[in-house]
Write a protein that holds these residues in place. Structure first.
Motif, PDB file in Angstrom:
ATOM      1  N   VAL A 127      54.715  42.945  38.380  1.00 21.34           N
ATOM      2  CA  VAL A 127      54.344  42.037  39.358  1.00 21.34           C
ATOM      3  C   VAL A 127      52.738  41.753  38.889  1.00 21.34           C
ATOM      4  CG1 VAL A 127      53.711  42.263  41.741  1.00 21.34           C
ATOM      5  CG2 VAL A 127      55.787  43.472  41.002  1.00 21.34           C
ATOM      6  N   ASP A 128      52.786  40.520  38.719  1.00 24.81           N
ATOM      7  CA  ASP A 128      51.037  40.252  38.443  1.00 24.81           C
ATOM      8  C   ASP A 128      50.518  39.578  39.566  1.00 24.81           C
ATOM      9  OD1 ASP A 128      48.942  39.206  37.271  1.00 24.81           O
ATOM     10  OD2 ASP A 128      49.695  37.962  35.861  1.00 24.81           O
ATOM     11  N   ASN A 129      49.597  40.059  40.203  1.00 26.05           N
ATOM     12  CA  ASN A 129      48.959  39.625  41.225  1.00 26.05           C
ATOM     13  C   ASN A 129      47.829  38.754  41.187  1.00 26.05           C
ATOM     14  OD1 ASN A 129      50.215  41.246  43.524  1.00 26.05           O
ATOM     15  ND2 ASN A 129      49.259  42.939  42.228  1.00 26.05           N
ATOM     16  N   GLY A 130      47.538  38.253  39.773  1.00 29.40           N
ATOM     17  CA  GLY A 130      46.588  37.188  39.498  1.00 29.40           C
ATOM     18  C   GLY A 130      45.446  37.551  39.829  1.00 29.40           C
ATOM     19  N   PRO A 131      44.308  36.671  39.568  1.00 29.73           N
ATOM     20  CA  PRO A 131      43.109  36.984  39.700  1.00 29.73           C
ATOM     21  C   PRO A 131      42.504  37.875  41.099  1.00 29.73           C
ATOM     22  CG  PRO A 131      43.219  34.922  39.100  1.00 29.73           C
ATOM     23  CD  PRO A 131      44.505  35.344  39.574  1.00 29.73           C
ATOM     24  N   THR A 132      42.089  39.189  40.937  1.00 27.78           N
ATOM     25  CA  THR A 132      41.876  40.193  42.142  1.00 27.78           C
ATOM     26  C   THR A 132      40.503  40.869  41.671  1.00 27.78           C
ATOM     27  OG1 THR A 132      44.120  40.347  42.124  1.00 27.78           O
ATOM     28  CG2 THR A 132      42.829  42.259  43.166  1.00 27.78           C
ATOM     29  N   GLY A 133      39.984  41.140  42.825  1.00 29.63           N
ATOM     30  CA  GLY A 133      38.659  41.890  42.863  1.00 29.63           C
ATOM     31  C   GLY A 133      37.284  41.399  42.564  1.00 29.63           C
ATOM     32  N   GLY A 134      36.472  42.219  42.200  1.00 33.36           N
ATOM     33  CA  GLY A 134      35.021  41.856  42.267  1.00 33.36           C
ATOM     34  C   GLY A 134      34.490  41.420  43.222  1.00 33.36           C
ATOM     35  N   LEU A 135      32.957  41.584  43.449  1.00 27.04           N
ATOM     36  CA  LEU A 135      32.296  41.055  44.766  1.00 27.04           C
ATOM     37  C   LEU A 135      31.967  39.758  44.717  1.00 27.04           C
ATOM     38  CD1 LEU A 135      30.232  44.428  44.898  1.00 27.04           C
ATOM     39  CD2 LEU A 135      32.158  43.985  45.940  1.00 27.04           C
ATOM     40  N   THR A 136      31.548  39.286  45.850  1.00 25.40           N
ATOM     41  CA  THR A 136      30.886  37.820  46.110  1.00 25.40           C
ATOM     42  C   THR A 136      32.235  37.071  46.380  1.00 25.40           C
ATOM     43  OG1 THR A 136      30.724  36.970  43.637  1.00 25.40           O
ATOM     44  CG2 THR A 136      28.918  38.361  44.738  1.00 25.40           C
ATOM     45  N   TRP A 137      31.969  35.817  46.803  1.00 24.43           N
ATOM     46  CA  TRP A 137      33.010  34.937  46.893  1.00 24.43           C
ATOM     47  C   TRP A 137      33.897  34.559  45.784  1.00 24.43           C
ATOM     48  CZ3 TRP A 137      35.138  34.056  51.549  1.00 24.43           C
ATOM     49  CH2 TRP A 137      34.244  34.050  52.711  1.00 24.43           C
ATOM     50  N   ASP A 138      33.263  34.555  44.621  1.00 30.71           N
ATOM     51  CA  ASP A 138      34.144  34.182  43.479  1.00 30.71           C
ATOM     52  C   ASP A 138      34.202  35.657  42.428  1.00 30.71           C
ATOM     53  OD1 ASP A 138      31.537  34.825  42.335  1.00 30.71           O
ATOM     54  OD2 ASP A 138      31.030  32.571  41.950  1.00 30.71           O
ATOM     55  N   GLY A 139      34.114  36.701  43.097  1.00 28.01           N
ATOM     56  CA  GLY A 139      34.345  37.932  42.398  1.00 28.01           C
ATOM     57  C   GLY A 139      33.398  38.093  41.011  1.00 28.01           C
ATOM     58  N   ARG A 140      32.384  37.526  40.638  1.00 31.60           N
ATOM     59  CA  ARG A 140      31.723  37.554  39.519  1.00 31.60           C
ATOM     60  C   ARG A 140      30.769  38.659  39.214  1.00 31.60           C
ATOM     61  NH1 ARG A 140      28.698  34.223  42.683  1.00 31.60           N
ATOM     62  NH2 ARG A 140      26.482  34.339  42.696  1.00 31.60           N
ATOM     63  N   VAL A 141      30.490  39.452  40.072  1.00 34.64           N
ATOM     64  CA  VAL A 141      29.999  40.950  39.672  1.00 34.64           C
ATOM     65  C   VAL A 141      30.902  41.977  40.202  1.00 34.64           C
ATOM     66  CG1 VAL A 141      27.730  39.942  39.817  1.00 34.64           C
ATOM     67  CG2 VAL A 141      28.684  40.919  41.925  1.00 34.64           C
ATOM     68  N   ASP A 142      30.702  43.284  39.652  1.00 33.54           N
ATOM     69  CA  ASP A 142      31.598  44.336  40.320  1.00 33.54           C
ATOM     70  C   ASP A 142      31.077  45.485  40.403  1.00 33.54           C
ATOM     71  OD1 ASP A 142      34.174  43.133  39.164  1.00 33.54           O
ATOM     72  OD2 ASP A 142      33.559  43.700  36.946  1.00 33.54           O
ATOM     73  N   SER A 143      29.723  45.358  40.897  1.00 27.54           N
ATOM     74  CA  SER A 143      29.012  46.601  41.567  1.00 27.54           C
ATOM     75  C   SER A 143      28.352  46.406  42.481  1.00 27.54           C
ATOM     76  CB  SER A 143      28.436  47.411  40.475  1.00 27.54           C
ATOM     77  OG  SER A 143      27.431  46.873  39.829  1.00 27.54           O
ATOM     78  N   GLY A 144      27.722  47.182  43.327  1.00 27.11           N
ATOM     79  CA  GLY A 144      26.744  46.940  44.349  1.00 27.11           C
ATOM     80  C   GLY A 144      25.124  46.709  43.851  1.00 27.11           C
ATOM     81  N   HIS A 145      24.857  47.409  42.776  1.00 21.71           N
ATOM     82  CA  HIS A 145      23.778  47.120  42.340  1.00 21.71           C
ATOM     83  C   HIS A 145      23.695  45.927  41.363  1.00 21.71           C
ATOM     84  CE1 HIS A 145      25.766  49.503  39.013  1.00 21.71           C
ATOM     85  NE2 HIS A 145      25.032  48.641  38.077  1.00 21.71           N
ATOM     86  N   ALA A 146      24.551  45.452  40.951  1.00 21.92           N
ATOM     87  CA  ALA A 146      24.750  43.868  40.299  1.00 21.92           C
ATOM     88  C   ALA A 146      24.709  42.977  41.384  1.00 21.92           C
ATOM     89  CB  ALA A 146      25.925  43.986  39.473  1.00 21.92           C
TER      90      ALA A 146
END
Length: 412
Positions: A127-146
């Motif tokens: 099962v490939d759920n496709g693009p998932t995760g990351g923060l911001t509307w486009d998921g371009r950062v992965d951490s709160g400090h970023a």
């Protein structure tokens, strides 16, 4: 405030994470070998520092904008008004192209992956759920400090000209002594290192469970057996879960995970919804400008992936009833209208989109035609003009009644 989550590991996580932040930051040798109590004390101090900076307008170039100006705690750390985009910049007259997202219930967000495999038991590679995760509307950062770097340095937000400018403003605001105590006396010898420490403080605060993940809504109380939904709310939940009706739970998961984790009301995925173009956004005055989400223009690493154009993060629906700005471009300002859009987008497109010169409806007018095939057509979308929408007006009323049970602070 009532808390319905009793899993101890959840309550310990923020301090443990903050301890990791301290360990991850460059620090002098005397910080090695700290006792568990000292690590937790420092974690609490870092969280408190981040909290105070979060509300401090002195960290902006204008001296008038703080993180809380756009992420208001009275609105679940989301936008405090119905503006499509908030104003900022050195003169407080600049605006970006996107609505302000909420900051609550983000800690469970996975790092961005183009191919996300997940199940309650273990990753299911079928099962490939496709693009998932990351923060911001486009998921371009992965951490709160970023993520914290973005508004601090954005010309349309806090408008600091450089990393060094942020550091100097933090020192001028009187945070230098605390930062040195936490990260070492030589912290300010390196502006980049000092800036990292500042953003780590923001992240530590934004991982505080009591503030950002209280799980104190009526629905959480219902799951804990401490409250009961009204007839309208229960009907709304049934519609929310019904694949042939609202089908909301296909993206906004409403059940506990098998390990007892409370529902996040998001699958953290990215999806194209065909939201109408919003003329309230200044950037949209240029007919050639399009915010394509995952494939740009803010995110640049996936610009050569046309199948990703128009995809934006699926936000949690927790506290959604406190918002008056919806979707990535703030095109809607009323929760009931949002639900109505979902069920009538394809059956009554003339209600949502402008007409072309020939009188035809210009569906998906905020997305170039070559990307229209990316738009999601699963229920409650779909159908043809003139068909009956998936939900009636009375069913929409009940569905919204259920969504209101997701607001934190029930019983206080």
């Amino acid at each position: 405030m009532a808390h319905w989550v009793t899993r101890i590991s959840w309550t310990l996580m923020p301090a443990a994470c903050a301890g990791w932040l301290l360990a991850a930051a460059p620090a002098p040798a005397e910080q090695a070998g700290l006792s568990r109590a000292e690590v937790y004390r420092r974690a609490a101090a870092l969280t408190d520092l981040g909290r105070r900076m979060f509300f401090d307008t002195r960290l902006s170039a204008s001296g008038r904008l703080s993180c809380a100006s756009c992420h208001d705690p009275a609105f679940a750390y989301g936008p405090p008004n119905g503006r499509a985009v908030q104003l900022g910049g050195e003169d407080m007259r600049q605006s970006g192209p996107r609505a302000v997202p909420g900051l609550k219930y983000l800690r469970a967000t996975p790092q961005f992956q183009e191919h996300y495999h997940d199940s309650d038991e273990e990753a299911d590679e079928s099962v490939d759920n496709g693009p998932t995760g990351g923060l911001t509307w486009d998921g371009r950062v992965d951490s709160g400090h970023a993520q914290a770097r973005l508004p601090l340095l954005s010309p349309a937000e806090m408008a600091n000209a450089s990393v060094a400018a942020v550091v100097e403003r933090a020192r001028a605001a009187g945070y230098d002594a605390e930062l040195r105590r936490l990260f070492g006396e030589t912290l300010f010898d390196d502006a980049d290192r000092a800036f990292d420490a500042i953003t780590m403080a923001f992240e530590s605060f934004e991982q505080d469970v009591a503030t950002f993940e209280p799980y104190s809504s009526k629905y959480d109380a219902v799951l804990a057996g401490k409250a009961t939904l009204t007839e309208a709310e229960a009907h709304g939940l049934a519609l929310f879960n019904d694949p042939a009706k609202g089908n909301c739970a296909s993206c906004h998961i409403s059940e506990r995970a098998k390990d007892g984790t409370p529902p996040q009301f998001t699958d953290h995925g990215l999806i194209a919804l065909g939201v109408p173009r919003n003329p309230e956004i200044p950037a949209n005055a240029d007919p050639g400008y399009h915010d394509l989400g995952l494939c740009g223009p803010m995110r640049t690493d996936l610009q050569d992936r046309p199948e990703y154009c128009g995809l934006f993060k699926t936000p949690t629906l927790r506290n959604v009833a406190l918002r008056t700005t919806f979707f990535h471009n703030g095109a809607f300002h009323d929760l009931r209208e949002v639900v109505r859009f979902y069920v009538q987008r394809d059956t009554n497109p003339e209600k949502w989109y402008p007409r072309a010169a020939d009188g035809s409806v210009r569906k998906f007018d905020d997305l170039p035609a070559q990307y229209h095939e990316n738009v999601n057509m699963e229920p409650p979308f779909g159908g043809q003009p003139g068909d009956e929408p998936a939900l009636t007006d009375s069913e929409i009323t009940d569905l919204v009644a259920f969504l209101r049970t997701l607001t934190d602070g029930y019983g206080t």
